[in-house]
Design a protein around this motif. Structure first.
Motif, PDB file in Angstrom:
ATOM      1  N   LEU A  73     -38.944  35.558  13.916  1.00 15.51           N
ATOM      2  CA  LEU A  73     -37.913  36.593  13.893  1.00 15.51           C
ATOM      3  C   LEU A  73     -37.798  37.284  15.252  1.00 15.51           C
ATOM      4  CD1 LEU A  73     -38.792  38.058  10.394  1.00 15.51           C
ATOM      5  CD2 LEU A  73     -36.586  37.075  10.996  1.00 15.51           C
ATOM      6  N   LYS A  74     -38.942  37.609  15.839  1.00 15.61           N
ATOM      7  CA  LYS A  74     -38.932  38.265  17.155  1.00 15.61           C
ATOM      8  C   LYS A  74     -38.299  37.355  18.211  1.00 15.61           C
ATOM      9  CE  LYS A  74     -41.389  42.076  16.258  1.00 15.61           C
ATOM     10  NZ  LYS A  74     -40.900  43.451  16.532  1.00 15.61           N
ATOM     11  N   ALA A  75     -38.656  36.062  18.152  1.00 14.57           N
ATOM     12  CA  ALA A  75     -38.097  35.113  19.124  1.00 14.57           C
ATOM     13  C   ALA A  75     -36.595  34.959  18.933  1.00 14.57           C
ATOM     14  CB  ALA A  75     -38.800  33.769  18.993  1.00 14.57           C
ATOM     15  N   MET A  76     -36.127  34.953  17.687  1.00 15.43           N
ATOM     16  CA  MET A  76     -34.690  34.860  17.417  1.00 15.43           C
ATOM     17  C   MET A  76     -33.944  36.052  17.995  1.00 15.43           C
ATOM     18  SD  MET A  76     -34.225  33.381  13.558  1.00 15.43           S
ATOM     19  CE  MET A  76     -32.518  33.893  13.596  1.00 15.43           C
ATOM     20  N   GLN A 119     -30.567  29.007  18.741  1.00  9.83           N
ATOM     21  CA  GLN A 119     -31.458  28.117  18.008  1.00  9.83           C
ATOM     22  C   GLN A 119     -32.084  27.047  18.879  1.00  9.83           C
ATOM     23  OE1 GLN A 119     -28.823  26.770  14.893  1.00  9.83           O
ATOM     24  NE2 GLN A 119     -29.569  28.336  13.472  1.00  9.83           N
ATOM     25  N   ASP A 120     -31.511  26.806  20.055  1.00  8.35           N
ATOM     26  CA  ASP A 120     -32.062  25.798  20.958  1.00  8.35           C
ATOM     27  C   ASP A 120     -33.061  26.382  21.945  1.00  8.35           C
ATOM     28  OD1 ASP A 120     -30.488  23.808  19.814  1.00  8.35           O
ATOM     29  OD2 ASP A 120     -28.773  24.323  21.095  1.00  8.35           O
ATOM     30  N   ASP A 121     -33.334  27.658  21.844  1.00 13.24           N
ATOM     31  CA  ASP A 121     -34.285  28.300  22.752  1.00 13.24           C
ATOM     32  C   ASP A 121     -35.669  27.666  22.582  1.00 13.24           C
ATOM     33  OD1 ASP A 121     -36.408  30.508  23.413  1.00 13.24           O
ATOM     34  OD2 ASP A 121     -34.563  31.176  24.390  1.00 13.24           O
ATOM     35  N   ILE A 144     -25.495  43.135  18.055  1.00 14.67           N
ATOM     36  CA  ILE A 144     -26.571  44.037  18.496  1.00 14.67           C
ATOM     37  C   ILE A 144     -27.318  44.601  17.286  1.00 14.67           C
ATOM     38  CG2 ILE A 144     -27.056  46.239  19.621  1.00 14.67           C
ATOM     39  CD1 ILE A 144     -24.706  45.610  21.524  1.00 14.67           C
ATOM     40  N   LEU A 145     -26.557  44.992  16.266  1.00  7.83           N
ATOM     41  CA  LEU A 145     -27.192  45.518  15.048  1.00  7.83           C
ATOM     42  C   LEU A 145     -28.035  44.440  14.367  1.00  7.83           C
ATOM     43  CD1 LEU A 145     -24.249  47.616  13.534  1.00  7.83           C
ATOM     44  CD2 LEU A 145     -26.389  48.510  14.479  1.00  7.83           C
ATOM     45  N   MET A 146     -27.515  43.216  14.369  1.00  6.07           N
ATOM     46  CA  MET A 146     -28.267  42.132  13.743  1.00  6.07           C
ATOM     47  C   MET A 146     -29.556  41.841  14.501  1.00  6.07           C
ATOM     48  SD  MET A 146     -27.010  41.065  10.924  1.00  6.07           S
ATOM     49  CE  MET A 146     -28.171  39.720  10.850  1.00  6.07           C
ATOM     50  N   SER A 187     -35.358  42.068  14.405  1.00  2.91           N
ATOM     51  CA  SER A 187     -36.597  42.555  15.019  1.00  2.91           C
ATOM     52  C   SER A 187     -37.370  43.453  14.053  1.00  2.91           C
ATOM     53  CB  SER A 187     -36.271  43.316  16.304  1.00  2.91           C
ATOM     54  OG  SER A 187     -37.451  43.797  16.915  1.00  2.91           O
ATOM     55  N   ALA A 188     -36.639  44.300  13.319  1.00  2.00           N
ATOM     56  CA  ALA A 188     -37.294  45.159  12.318  1.00  2.00           C
ATOM     57  C   ALA A 188     -37.924  44.320  11.209  1.00  2.00           C
ATOM     58  CB  ALA A 188     -36.282  46.140  11.726  1.00  2.00           C
TER      59      ALA A 188
END
Length: 755
Positions: A184-187, A194-196, A268-270, A275-276
């Motif tokens: 989740l943090k990486a996303m 998704q290719d990161d 930005i909200l997403m 992250s939360a």
């Protein structure tokens, strides 16, 4: 033929798990401390007896939730005291002693209705009865040793012992949430790319760890009987990780597909919301490992509200610019999936809390996911009553123990073999509710005993000092207990060494006779166990498990049909018939649990089949409990009309159960589930419309209105329908993994043909 025999006996070489070092250290301390105290006070035999008594009681400590361990150890302590006293009295009366032996062993075997904890309490009580029956002088030495040793064992297990036997299992499940949090943090950091390179490895890692944690749960079940609340909870948490991952994938795909300029605020909200979610998953991992860290979801709720405001703004924009329709669709989908994710997360948090609050855990008896609301009271005698019939595998297990115990006692009395009670003792530890585990235990015990007798025949001639022998015996039993899960043959080798060392310290008969008696008694006890075990099992374990699963689903179909008329507002529930079908479902669930234990412990069972079998068994039982929740609630229904889509939902549930049953019967992949998610959305939308109307009524101080009566009738029903769908999803996935081999289908067809 030779290849099949080699495969069948492969378990004699392969290990079954890991070395339990903590248990070995605890055993060493439990034996060494009272023995050392006995040396100081001039009575080392009493110290050794207290240490032995503590280890006898600690046999019942199979791990699990704190309160369950405490109740199990206390039950074993009390049961052992009563059984030992009975043995000390019964030994003076030949015929009565034989009947008492059969009665004690039957009760001990029948206690498996309470799962592995009950089974081990039965083993401890039987062991204590046999020890008491050897005390022909009927003095109080053994009872005093048992009383002090039981207290010492309780202190070791509950008060001062730092090792937690189930911590590795908890940690494995907690790792799922840790990896999910990192994902989740990486996303969020990659802005949903998704290719990161930081994201992709975590996806693979999560899938691999989910598989490992399922396999670890299966391995922890091997050699044990019945259900374990802790393993059930951890299995549900694994499935919750899957449920959290699904809407997360959808969120990522939607954001990548609809990369529109006007959605920058939404993105930005997403990112903040994801992250939360990562922070919450990290806290969940801490909760699973036993650290009190209840996640704070306030920030996530605020971000969800902000996204809902964005959805409202997009609706307002439609009146000005029709081109924004795609934006509204995107935001609506994001909000819907995030709401689902948040609701699932709330259920997962509650489930993780149950790991530390077992008194709240009453599976499937409440309105929420897997049942953690106000439970219905279940009397302690109900499992005993429901299984007290010859159809119950647990009742038959008690009968087999009783028959085998009396036969072993008669053989010991007729032959006059020294330490003849070892025959019955072997039977207690070898004979299990299933033939596969009995055969496995029997083979391992024979190999371990034979090696132990051979080695000790030499060692006891070289070492004869009582204190040295005592130290070696304590080391041997510590090694034996630490290796029980690793390899039973190796563990039996050290346990045999310990038993023979004890006889050498206080030689009632020459050492050579003790060595020969140990081997002969083990052979006789194993032969009795083999005959009794084989007489109740003539089918393959996989076939038996499949048949038990089919029988369980057939009962679930009948059970669901009992509640359908009330669910659709077409009539009341026939309480007598519903209770009859419920009892049949309970018996079917018990039979399936026993079949599962046999299937898992069968050496020829492929590893890939064990996890889906375990998941199917647990979730079919949970589905049955969900039906019970609905029936209990609908008993008090005021007769409101259900949501229009409820009829379609009941049809879809019935179709799903039929498809799952046919899949097991034919050993073919199950048909896709009907679109119950869409039906449930219609039900929820209809229900929420009434909830909104009720809020308006409350503002007008309106009391017992039709809307209020409807909500009282269907608030819980709508929530439980959602859980029924999720359980069916899990069962469907598990059966699909289980039925990917065509070999059993042919076997079932052949066995179903008339002879």
């Amino acid at each position: 033929m030779l290849a099949k025999l080699r495969q069948r006996l492969a378990f004699l070489i392969h290990t079954n798990g890991t070395i339990d070092g903590g248990r070995g250290i605890r055993t060493f301390c439990g034996m060494a401390v009272p023995y050392s105290a006995g040396l100081v006070f001039g009575d080392p035999q009493l110290g050794l007896a207290i240490g032995l008594a503590s280890q006898l009681i600690l046999l019942a400590d199979v791990g699990g939730l704190y309160s369950v361990r405490l109740k199990t150890i206390l039950g074993a302590w009390i049961g052992a005291a009563i059984a030992m006293a009975m043995g000390m009295v019964a030994v003076h009366y030949g015929g009565i002693g034989l009947i008492a032996t059969g009665l004690v062993l039957f009760v001990s075997g029948y206690l498996t209705v309470y799962g592995e904890q009950g089974g081990m309490v039965g083993v401890v009580s039987s062991f204590a009865f046999l020890l008491g029956s050897q005390n022909v002088s009927a003095d109080s030495f053994e009872l005093i040793s048992l009383a002090i040793g039981g207290l010492w064992g309780l202190v070791l297990a509950i008060v001062i012992w730092p090792f937690r036997p189930n911590q590795p299992l908890r940690q494995m499940v907690a790792n799922n949430f840790t990896i999910l949090a990192n994902y989740l943090k990486a996303m969020a950091a990659s802005r949903f790319d998704q290719d990161d390179p930081m994201v992709q490895p975590l996806v693979v890692q999560l899938r691999q760890n989910l598989l490992k944690s399922r396999q670890a749960l299966v391995e922890s079940q091997r050699g044990l009987w019945g259900q374990s609340k802790l393993r059930e909870l951890l299995l549900v948490l694994i499935e919750h990780t899957e449920r959290l991952n699904k809407p997360l994938m959808l969120l990522s795909e939607i954001i990548n597909f609809h990369n529109l300029p006007q959605l920058q605020t939404v993105q930005i909200l997403m990112e903040d919301a994801i992250s939360a979610l990562g922070d919450i998953c990290l806290d969940l991992a801490q909760m699973v490992t036993g650290k009190r860290c209840i996640p704070n979801t306030n920030r996530l709720q605020l971000l969800l509200q902000a996204l809902q405001q964005q959805q409202t703004l997009q609706k307002q924009a439609l009146t000005e610019d029709f081109a924004d329709y795609n934006s509204l669709t995107t935001v609506t989908q994001l909000v819907t999936h995030l709401e689902n994710l948040t609701n699932q997360l709330s259920q997962t948090i509650q489930m993780a809390q149950l790991l530390e609050n077992p008194r709240l855990f009453h599976p499937g008896e409440g309105p929420d996911d897997e049942g953690f609301s106000t439970p219905a009271f279940t009397p302690w005698w109900e499992p005993l009553k429901n299984n007290f019939q010859l159809n119950s595998p647990l009742f038959r297990h008690g009968l087999r123990l009783a028959i085998g115990g009396m036969a072993g006692l008669l053989i010991a009395q007729i032959t006059g073999i020294p330490y003849g009670f070892w025959i019955v003792l072997t039977l207690i530890f070898v004979l299990k509710p299933d033939f596969s585990l009995t055969f496995q235990r029997l083979s391992n015990r024979l190999v371990g005993t034979l090696l132990g007798v051979l080695v000790m025949s030499i060692a006891l001639k070289l070492v004869q000092d009582p204190h040295t022998l005592s130290l070696l015996g304590i080391l041997a039993i510590a090694l034996g207990t630490s290796l029980l899960r690793f390899h039973y043959s190796v563990a039996v080798f050290f346990i045999t060494a310990f038993a023979l060392i004890l006889k050498a310290i206080v030689p009632e008969v020459p050492t050579e006779y003790a060595l020969a008696s140990r081997l002969v008694c083990t052979l006789i006890g194993s032969a009795i166990a083999l005959v009794l075990g084989f007489s109740f099992l003539r089918q393959s374990e996989r076939f038996r498990f499949t048949q038990a699963g089919v029988k369980m689903i057939v009962n679930l179909e009948a059970y669901f049909q009992q509640l359908t008329p009330a669910l659709l507002g077409q009539g009341s529930i026939n309480q007598q018939e519903a209770e009859r079908v419920r009892n049949q479902s309970r018996l079917a669930a018990t039979g399936m649990q026993i079949a599962l234990d046999r299937f898992i412990n069968d050496p020829s069972t492929p590893l890939g089949k064990k996890e889906p079998a375990l998941t199917t068994t647990n979730y079919l039982a949970r589905l049955s409990r969900g039906f019970r929740v609905l029936i209990s609630h609908l008993e008090n229904s005021s007769g409101s009309n259900p949501p229009p889509a409820m009829e379609l939902f009941t049809t879809q549930v019935e179709q799903s159960l039929t498809d799952l049953r046919l899949s097991l019967e034919n050993q073919s992949s199950p048909a896709a589930l009907p679109p119950m998610a869409e039906t449930l959305k219609q039900i929820r939308d209809y229900h929420q419309h009434y909830q909104a109307q009720r809020i308006a009524e409350i503002g007008q101080q309106q009391g017992n209105t039709p809307i209020r009566r409807y909500l009282n009738d269907f608030n819980l029903v709508v929530e439980e329908c959602q859980q029924i769908y999720q359980r069916l999803e899990t069962i469907h996935s598990a059966i699909a993994r289980f039925t990917d081999s065509p070999d059993l289908a042919q076997e079932i067809k052949l066995k179903s043909q008339p002879s």
